[in-house]
Design a protein around this motif. Sequence first.
Motif, PDB file in Angstrom:
ATOM      1  N   SER A  44       0.836  -1.214   0.000  1.00 52.27           N
ATOM      2  CA  SER A  44       0.000   0.000   0.000  1.00 52.27           C
ATOM      3  C   SER A  44       0.864   1.254   0.000  1.00 52.27           C
ATOM      4  CB  SER A  44      -0.940   0.003   1.205  1.00 52.27           C
ATOM      5  OG  SER A  44      -1.913  -1.010   1.069  1.00 52.27           O
ATOM      6  N   ASP A 170      -5.547  -1.173  -5.317  1.00 45.37           N
ATOM      7  CA  ASP A 170      -5.040  -1.783  -4.078  1.00 45.37           C
ATOM      8  C   ASP A 170      -6.140  -2.693  -3.529  1.00 45.37           C
ATOM      9  OD1 ASP A 170      -3.669  -2.448  -1.796  1.00 45.37           O
ATOM     10  OD2 ASP A 170      -3.396  -0.399  -1.084  1.00 45.37           O
ATOM     11  N   GLU A 171      -5.947  -3.976  -3.651  1.00 46.57           N
ATOM     12  CA  GLU A 171      -6.907  -4.977  -3.188  1.00 46.57           C
ATOM     13  C   GLU A 171      -8.314  -4.750  -3.735  1.00 46.57           C
ATOM     14  OE1 GLU A 171      -6.654  -6.185   0.829  1.00 46.57           O
ATOM     15  OE2 GLU A 171      -4.674  -5.315   1.123  1.00 46.57           O
TER      16      GLU A 171
HETATM   17 MG   LIG Z   1      -1.990  -2.877   1.992  1.00 45.14          MG
END
Ligand SMILES: [Mg+2]
Length: 250
Positions: A44, A170-171
């Motif tokens: 991240s 991100d995810e």
């Molecule tokens: Mg992360």
Amino acid sequence: MSAALSVDGLEKAFGGVRAVDGVTFDVASGELVALIGPNGAGKSTCFNLINGQLAPDAGRVTLGGEDVTGRPARALARLGVGRTFQVAATFASMTVRENVALALASHAGAATSLLAAGLARFDAAADALLDRVGARELAGRHGATLAYGDVKRVEIALALANAPRLLLMDEPTAGMAPRERGTLMQVAADLARRDAIAVLFTEHDMDVVFGHADRVIVLDRGRIIAQGSPDAIRADPRVREAYLGTDSAG
Ligand SMILES: [Mg+2]
Ligand SMILES: Nc1ncnc2c1ncn2[C@@H]1O[C@H](COP(=O)(O)OP(=O)(O)O)[C@@H](O)[C@H]1O
């Protein structure tokens, strides 16, 4: 031709923690690259350094050959860095079409974009965008009524409204059912290849990573420990030890 994204020697520390510790890689236009690694590996933080949320302590971020290191997120968005994000509070009370139209109006710089009459000019383009992510049937629904997987597809449409050259996710499939994850990544993969968008994503589901990434980069404690094709990464003993061998999904 220069890569859509290059990061070179990127570093970021939080107090004594070297969250990102000398990271260098490229992503080409139309390429889907997965950034994986255990919880706390620095994924991240890497994303936030690339999208301008954070400024690096050292290193360079280059977009299409232009050095954009340290520029704020707004400036990077204008230069074509798109990202999926947590759904804004206004989302729930508007239809999906209105949300996408608002994003398109904002990209176009339309000053009266908040007025429904002004927004309607972007309806056709909004529907076309929703078509591209396989969510056209959601256009008239209010955000609040959407299932989780539908929200994720709409988020991609919102990111695409900015016409990104680079899409950071991100995810993107966090919290989704396994079957939905594959579908969402297939949508992203098709878009990336058709429109030559560079895509960098993180993902915990290894089936999704190995099924959809062109290339995989493995981070561990802020450093890249391996990168290569999904097959090469799956077989790499360092990766198995640092990541795949454990069941930590963070
Ligand atoms: Mg992360
Ligand atoms: N804003 C912050 N302040 C302090 N430490 C942070 C911050 N963001 C991340 N970290 C630390 O940096 C390391 C990397 O975190 P992160 O980039 O979130 O990893 P990942 O996304 O791979 O799980 C972790 O040790 C985390 O605790």
